[in-house]
Design an enzyme around this catalytic site. Sequence first.
Site, PDB file in Angstrom:
ATOM      1  N   ASP A  12       0.783  -1.259  -0.070  1.00 10.55           N
ATOM      2  CA  ASP A  12      -0.081   0.077  -0.163  1.00 10.55           C
ATOM      3  C   ASP A  12       0.992   1.273   0.019  1.00 10.55           C
ATOM      4  O   ASP A  12       2.046   1.201   0.368  1.00 10.55           O
ATOM      5  CB  ASP A  12      -0.929   0.025   1.170  1.00 10.55           C
ATOM      6  CG  ASP A  12      -2.317   1.054   1.144  1.00 10.55           C
ATOM      7  OD1 ASP A  12      -2.583   1.299  -0.034  1.00 10.55           O
ATOM      8  OD2 ASP A  12      -2.607   1.271   2.031  1.00 10.55           O
ATOM      9  N   GLY A  15      -0.034   5.597  -4.490  1.00  8.58           N
ATOM     10  CA  GLY A  15      -0.824   6.902  -4.711  1.00  8.58           C
ATOM     11  C   GLY A  15      -0.144   7.961  -3.842  1.00  8.58           C
ATOM     12  O   GLY A  15       0.354   9.027  -4.439  1.00  8.58           O
ATOM     13  N   ARG A  25      -0.740   9.269 -10.050  1.00  9.40           N
ATOM     14  CA  ARG A  25      -0.649   8.159  -9.150  1.00  9.40           C
ATOM     15  C   ARG A  25      -0.207   6.757  -9.835  1.00  9.40           C
ATOM     16  O   ARG A  25       0.485   6.130  -9.204  1.00  9.40           O
ATOM     17  CB  ARG A  25      -2.066   7.708  -8.833  1.00  9.40           C
ATOM     18  CG  ARG A  25      -2.905   8.760  -7.755  1.00  9.40           C
ATOM     19  CD  ARG A  25      -4.282   8.263  -7.442  1.00  9.40           C
ATOM     20  NE  ARG A  25      -4.303   7.236  -6.838  1.00  9.40           N
ATOM     21  CZ  ARG A  25      -4.057   6.582  -5.565  1.00  9.40           C
ATOM     22  NH1 ARG A  25      -4.166   7.504  -4.708  1.00  9.40           N
ATOM     23  NH2 ARG A  25      -4.575   5.333  -5.246  1.00  9.40           N
ATOM     24  N   HIS A  29       2.458   3.384  -9.164  1.00  9.11           N
ATOM     25  CA  HIS A  29       2.088   2.003  -9.310  1.00  9.11           C
ATOM     26  C   HIS A  29       3.247   1.494 -10.129  1.00  9.11           C
ATOM     27  O   HIS A  29       3.630   0.384  -9.871  1.00  9.11           O
ATOM     28  CB  HIS A  29       0.910   1.768 -10.135  1.00  9.11           C
ATOM     29  CG  HIS A  29      -0.372   2.328  -9.447  1.00  9.11           C
ATOM     30  ND1 HIS A  29      -0.807   1.805  -8.096  1.00  9.11           N
ATOM     31  CD2 HIS A  29      -1.337   2.931  -9.754  1.00  9.11           C
ATOM     32  CE1 HIS A  29      -1.620   2.283  -7.424  1.00  9.11           C
ATOM     33  NE2 HIS A  29      -2.251   3.196  -8.510  1.00  9.11           N
ATOM     34  N   TRP A  61     -11.919  -1.813  -7.943  1.00  8.41           N
ATOM     35  CA  TRP A  61     -12.839  -1.595  -9.236  1.00  8.41           C
ATOM     36  C   TRP A  61     -13.482  -0.246  -8.887  1.00  8.41           C
ATOM     37  O   TRP A  61     -13.954   0.187  -9.951  1.00  8.41           O
ATOM     38  CB  TRP A  61     -13.668  -2.620  -9.675  1.00  8.41           C
ATOM     39  CG  TRP A  61     -13.134  -4.074  -9.826  1.00  8.41           C
ATOM     40  CD1 TRP A  61     -13.226  -5.195  -9.334  1.00  8.41           C
ATOM     41  CD2 TRP A  61     -12.280  -4.138 -11.106  1.00  8.41           C
ATOM     42  NE1 TRP A  61     -12.390  -6.242 -10.040  1.00  8.41           N
ATOM     43  CE2 TRP A  61     -11.893  -5.561 -11.252  1.00  8.41           C
ATOM     44  CE3 TRP A  61     -12.119  -3.582 -12.446  1.00  8.41           C
ATOM     45  CZ2 TRP A  61     -11.161  -6.386 -12.193  1.00  8.41           C
ATOM     46  CZ3 TRP A  61     -11.283  -4.237 -13.285  1.00  8.41           C
ATOM     47  CH2 TRP A  61     -10.942  -5.473 -13.387  1.00  8.41           C
ATOM     48  N   LEU A 123      10.556 -20.928  -4.571  1.00  7.41           N
ATOM     49  CA  LEU A 123       9.631 -19.983  -4.153  1.00  7.41           C
ATOM     50  C   LEU A 123       8.416 -20.229  -4.894  1.00  7.41           C
ATOM     51  O   LEU A 123       8.389 -20.073  -5.960  1.00  7.41           O
ATOM     52  CB  LEU A 123      10.025 -18.622  -3.830  1.00  7.41           C
ATOM     53  CG  LEU A 123       9.035 -17.723  -3.219  1.00  7.41           C
ATOM     54  CD1 LEU A 123       9.757 -16.680  -2.301  1.00  7.41           C
ATOM     55  CD2 LEU A 123       8.456 -16.726  -4.003  1.00  7.41           C
TER      56      LEU A 123
HETATM   57  C1  IPE Z   1      -5.283  -2.655  -0.164  1.00  5.03           C
HETATM   58  O1  IPE Z   1      -4.941  -1.346  -0.406  1.00  5.03           O
HETATM   59  C2  IPE Z   1      -5.426  -3.251  -1.626  1.00  5.03           C
HETATM   60  C3  IPE Z   1      -4.055  -3.643  -2.231  1.00  5.03           C
HETATM   61  C4  IPE Z   1      -3.018  -3.351  -1.735  1.00  5.03           C
HETATM   62  C5  IPE Z   1      -4.209  -4.178  -3.553  1.00  5.03           C
HETATM   63  P1  IPE Z   1      -5.874  -0.273  -0.481  1.00  5.03           P
HETATM   64  O2  IPE Z   1      -5.377   0.759  -0.668  1.00  5.03           O
HETATM   65  O3  IPE Z   1      -7.227  -0.700  -1.725  1.00  5.03           O
HETATM   66  O4  IPE Z   1      -6.969  -0.449   0.677  1.00  5.03           O
HETATM   67  P2  IPE Z   1      -7.737   0.529   1.508  1.00  5.03           P
HETATM   68  O5  IPE Z   1      -8.692   0.923   0.802  1.00  5.03           O
HETATM   69  O6  IPE Z   1      -6.819   1.516   2.081  1.00  5.03           O
HETATM   70  O7  IPE Z   1      -8.429  -0.161   2.832  1.00  5.03           O
HETATM   71  C1  IPE Z   2      -1.551   0.219  -3.315  1.00  4.91           C
HETATM   72  O1  IPE Z   2      -1.492   1.463  -3.415  1.00  4.91           O
HETATM   73  C2  IPE Z   2      -1.628  -0.321  -4.648  1.00  4.91           C
HETATM   74  C3  IPE Z   2      -3.086  -0.672  -5.039  1.00  4.91           C
HETATM   75  C4  IPE Z   2      -4.228  -0.968  -4.229  1.00  4.91           C
HETATM   76  C5  IPE Z   2      -3.352  -1.025  -6.290  1.00  4.91           C
HETATM   77  P1  IPE Z   2      -2.601   2.329  -3.564  1.00  4.91           P
HETATM   78  O2  IPE Z   2      -2.823   2.963  -4.819  1.00  4.91           O
HETATM   79  O3  IPE Z   2      -3.636   2.167  -2.787  1.00  4.91           O
HETATM   80  O4  IPE Z   2      -1.826   3.926  -2.724  1.00  4.91           O
HETATM   81  P2  IPE Z   2      -2.603   4.865  -1.602  1.00  4.91           P
HETATM   82  O5  IPE Z   2      -2.955   3.930  -0.430  1.00  4.91           O
HETATM   83  O6  IPE Z   2      -3.537   5.723  -2.648  1.00  4.91           O
HETATM   84  O7  IPE Z   2      -1.302   5.839  -1.150  1.00  4.91           O
HETATM   85 MG    MG Z   3      -4.233   2.181  -0.455  1.00  3.56          MG
END
Ligand code: IPE
Ligand code: IPE
Ligand code: MG
Length: 228
Positions: A12, A15, A25, A29, A61, A123
């Site tokens: 996480d 973004g 963003r 990624h 989504w 792995l």
């Molecule tokens: C969890 O992150 C999903 C992934 C890392 C793919 P999110 O950013 O979607 O989770 P929330 O919305 O903060 O709970």
């Molecule tokens: C995790 O990063 C990747 C996905 C969930 C695809 P985020 O896109 O959730 O990044 P933040 O949480 O908005 O910083």
């Molecule tokens: Mg996130």
Amino acid sequence: MSIPQHVAIIMDGNGRWAAQRGLPRIKGHKEGVRIAEEILEAASKAGVQHLSLYAFSTENWKRPALEVMGLMAILRMYLRIFLPRLMANNIRFHHLGALEGLPDGVQRDIQALEAKTAGNTGLTFHLAVNYGSRLEIVLAARRCVRDGLSPDEITEESLAARLWTAGTPDVDFLIRTSGELRISNFLLWQVAYAEIHVTDCLWPDFHAERFREALDIYASRERRFGGL
Ligand code: IPE
Ligand code: IPE
Ligand code: MG
């Protein structure tokens, strides 16, 4: 040092990493994918047997179409450039999640990578894409019914054998980057007794050195599984 057999990571913060730099963003990624490669290699070298990375949830989504499309495009690129790395490191690729619902090209690439790496014995790299733990459990329950199991035959073992993680040991160590103290529908069944480590580090900054530090933290934990 005790090495976790199965490490699961909620990657996480992509973004926020991009926002901090005034970047879109999607750049976060892209950087995140590079880190995933780095961690995969570090995990393999450390002797971890199963690495599960959460890349895209069933709830993701809900994000703007442009971001979702960008993520799918990055995913495809990644699935393709990955093959030589996986072969060189004897890594088996395995998808966690619902294939249905993913763009056809992504489905094909996932299946191809699984097939090409099926004979590797190091792995196992589980990539969670279109993954939701509640959906996984519901689908497993449906399979129990379809397989004609009687109520008494529905056990922890028979249900676990119908999850996407069938045959994979429970998660020993769950890591979440970027500080959020939640599970976000990841491997709810499988983390029952996992040790949890949450770091404020954003995923694109989570280099191999950070991963090795996390493994040291795991080694210092005392696991009890409800016993004394
Ligand atoms: C969890 O992150 C999903 C992934 C890392 C793919 P999110 O950013 O979607 O989770 P929330 O919305 O903060 O709970
Ligand atoms: C995790 O990063 C990747 C996905 C969930 C695809 P985020 O896109 O959730 O990044 P933040 O949480 O908005 O910083
Ligand atoms: Mg996130």
